[in-house]
Design a protein around this motif. Structure first.
Motif, short mmCIF file in Angstrom:
data_model
loop_
_atom_site.label_atom_id
_atom_site.label_comp_id
_atom_site.label_asym_id
_atom_site.label_seq_id
_atom_site.Cartn_x
_atom_site.Cartn_y
_atom_site.Cartn_z
N THR A 53 -27.33 -10.53 129.19
CA THR A 53 -27.24 -10.83 127.75
C THR A 53 -27.09 -12.23 127.71
N ARG A 54 -27.08 -12.72 126.19
CA ARG A 54 -26.97 -14.14 125.97
C ARG A 54 -25.58 -14.46 125.61
N LEU A 55 -24.87 -15.46 126.21
CA LEU A 55 -23.53 -15.56 126.13
C LEU A 55 -23.36 -16.91 125.16
N VAL A 56 -24.15 -17.60 125.13
CA VAL A 56 -23.87 -18.90 124.44
C VAL A 56 -25.31 -19.19 123.59
N ASP A 57 -25.17 -19.62 122.43
CA ASP A 57 -26.24 -19.75 121.27
C ASP A 57 -26.69 -20.97 121.57
N ARG A 58 -27.76 -21.52 122.10
CA ARG A 58 -28.19 -23.03 121.91
C ARG A 58 -29.15 -23.29 120.87
N SER A 59 -29.42 -22.50 120.05
CA SER A 59 -30.23 -22.76 118.90
C SER A 59 -29.58 -23.64 117.93
N THR A 60 -28.42 -23.79 117.89
CA THR A 60 -27.64 -24.73 116.76
C THR A 60 -27.28 -26.10 117.11
N HIS A 61 -27.20 -26.90 116.29
CA HIS A 61 -26.74 -28.25 116.68
C HIS A 61 -25.54 -28.36 117.66
N HIS A 62 -24.47 -27.53 117.10
CA HIS A 62 -23.21 -27.48 118.03
C HIS A 62 -23.30 -26.12 118.57
N LEU A 63 -23.25 -26.20 119.94
CA LEU A 63 -23.06 -24.90 120.77
C LEU A 63 -22.11 -23.86 120.48
N ARG A 64 -22.51 -22.46 120.36
CA ARG A 64 -21.69 -21.46 119.73
C ARG A 64 -21.56 -20.35 120.72
N LEU A 65 -20.58 -19.64 121.08
CA LEU A 65 -20.93 -18.37 121.73
C LEU A 65 -21.23 -17.30 120.71
N THR A 66 -21.84 -16.50 121.49
CA THR A 66 -22.55 -15.02 120.59
C THR A 66 -21.27 -14.19 120.78
N ALA A 67 -21.61 -13.16 120.27
CA ALA A 67 -20.55 -12.16 120.01
C ALA A 67 -20.18 -11.48 121.33
N ALA A 68 -21.45 -11.47 122.30
CA ALA A 68 -21.22 -10.99 123.78
C ALA A 68 -20.36 -11.95 124.23
N GLY A 69 -20.63 -13.31 123.94
CA GLY A 69 -19.96 -14.29 124.74
C GLY A 69 -18.31 -14.25 124.33
N HIS A 70 -18.13 -13.99 123.25
CA HIS A 70 -16.60 -14.19 122.65
C HIS A 70 -16.06 -13.05 123.43
#
Length: 301
Positions: A53-70
């Motif tokens: 599963t993807r833990l980090v969303d790298r598509s935004t300018h600022h790195l964000r955790l995905t729901a699974a990452g949180h």
């Protein structure tokens, strides 16, 4: 049968992910871990591949955790803390006791607390560590206990908290502004100003204002030093507690009472389970005594 091509999750994967989550940047996480940025990226990618599963969303300018990452962050923090506890079991008698805080520590009670500890426990050094994350390093095992501000329901699972008291909020404004000359301010006085928000460990969000009267201009910072600098430079105003005024005086910042803002709970937190240091129960008892818990109220939450 176990697939020999699969990468097993190791402690370094969890440490890397937690550093990325706390720093909000792979580059800063790599610097903290003293590894290269490509190595940190590979470690994070390997963990995501293992979990599927993807833990980090790298598509935004600022790195964000995905729901699974949180969701995984809390579990990873508990696992790393448990590992640190296991290592500390054999050496805890010989190391300092560590008390974390994200900002302002115990407010005006900080110096009395440190002095009382030295008087009563001269053989056990107490280290006061400022760590800019939401549990002041407690969830990842960097400290034995922490002084935290904010609602207990926002605290990471696996931690035990108790309310010590509450602190009144104040507005932090540029010292040369018209607001600095006021005897008191209301939240409404700040709605047309740019608000500085510490999104890492602060307690102020847009939700502090009524839904129909929220400030529209905000800047985000990652720690108290940057927050103070932004206000002193007249880039923004801020909202904090009286403890910040006590421990963080600044020639460019004036603190003005904000009586219509709700008070902020001050919590003593530790990890659930056996004490991580033999002297931790004594420290918790002294914190309660020095901060006045049970002697007199400082307000209601």
């Amino acid at each position: 049968m176990t697939d020999p091509t699969r990468t097993s999750v190791e402690l370094r994967h969890l440490r890397c992910f937690l550093a990325v989550a706390e720093e909000g940047s792979v580059t800063r996480a790599a610097a903290r871990l003293r590894i290269t940025q490509p190595a940190a990226s590979r470690t994070l990618a390997a963990l995501e591949d293992e979990l599927g599963t993807r833990l980090v969303d790298r598509s935004t300018h600022h790195l964000r955790l995905t729901a699974a990452g949180h969701a995984f962050r809390d579990k990873a923090a508990v696992a790393v803390a448990a590992f640190e506890d296991a290592l500390d079991a054999g050496r805890s008698v010989h190391r300092p006791l560590r008390l974390g805080h994200a900002w302002s520590a115990a407010g005006p009670d900080t110096t009395p607390l440190l002095r009382r500890w030295r008087e009563t426990h001269p053989d056990v050094p107490l280290e006061l560590l400022r760590i800019d994350d939401r549990t002041a390093g407690l969830a990842r095992g960097a400290v034995d206990a922490a002084l935290l501000r904010g609602p207990a329901d926002n605290i990471t699972p696996g931690l035990v908290t108790e309310l010590l008291h509450t602190e009144a909020r104040v507005a932090a404004v540029p010292a040369d502004s018209a607001l600095a000359a006021r005897a008191r301010l209301d939240l409404a006085d700040l709605t047309d100003r740019t608000i500085a928000l510490n999104t890492v460990s602060g307690t102020t969000t847009a939700d502090l204002w009524p839904a129909d009267a929220r400030p529209t201009a905000m800047i985000t910072v990652a720690n108290t030093d940057d927050w103070l600098a932004a206000i002193a430079a007249s880039r923004a105003v801020g909202v904090t507690t009286t403890a910040t005024a006590d421990l963080h005086p600044h020639p460019g910042v004036a603190y003005v009472p904000l009586p219509d803002a709700p008070r902020v709970p001050v919590l003593l937190a530790r990890r659930d389970g056996p004490p991580s240091h033999p002297a931790l129960p004594d420290l918790c008892a002294l914190v309660r005594e020095v901060t006045g818990r049970g002697r007199y109220p400082r307000g209601s939450a």
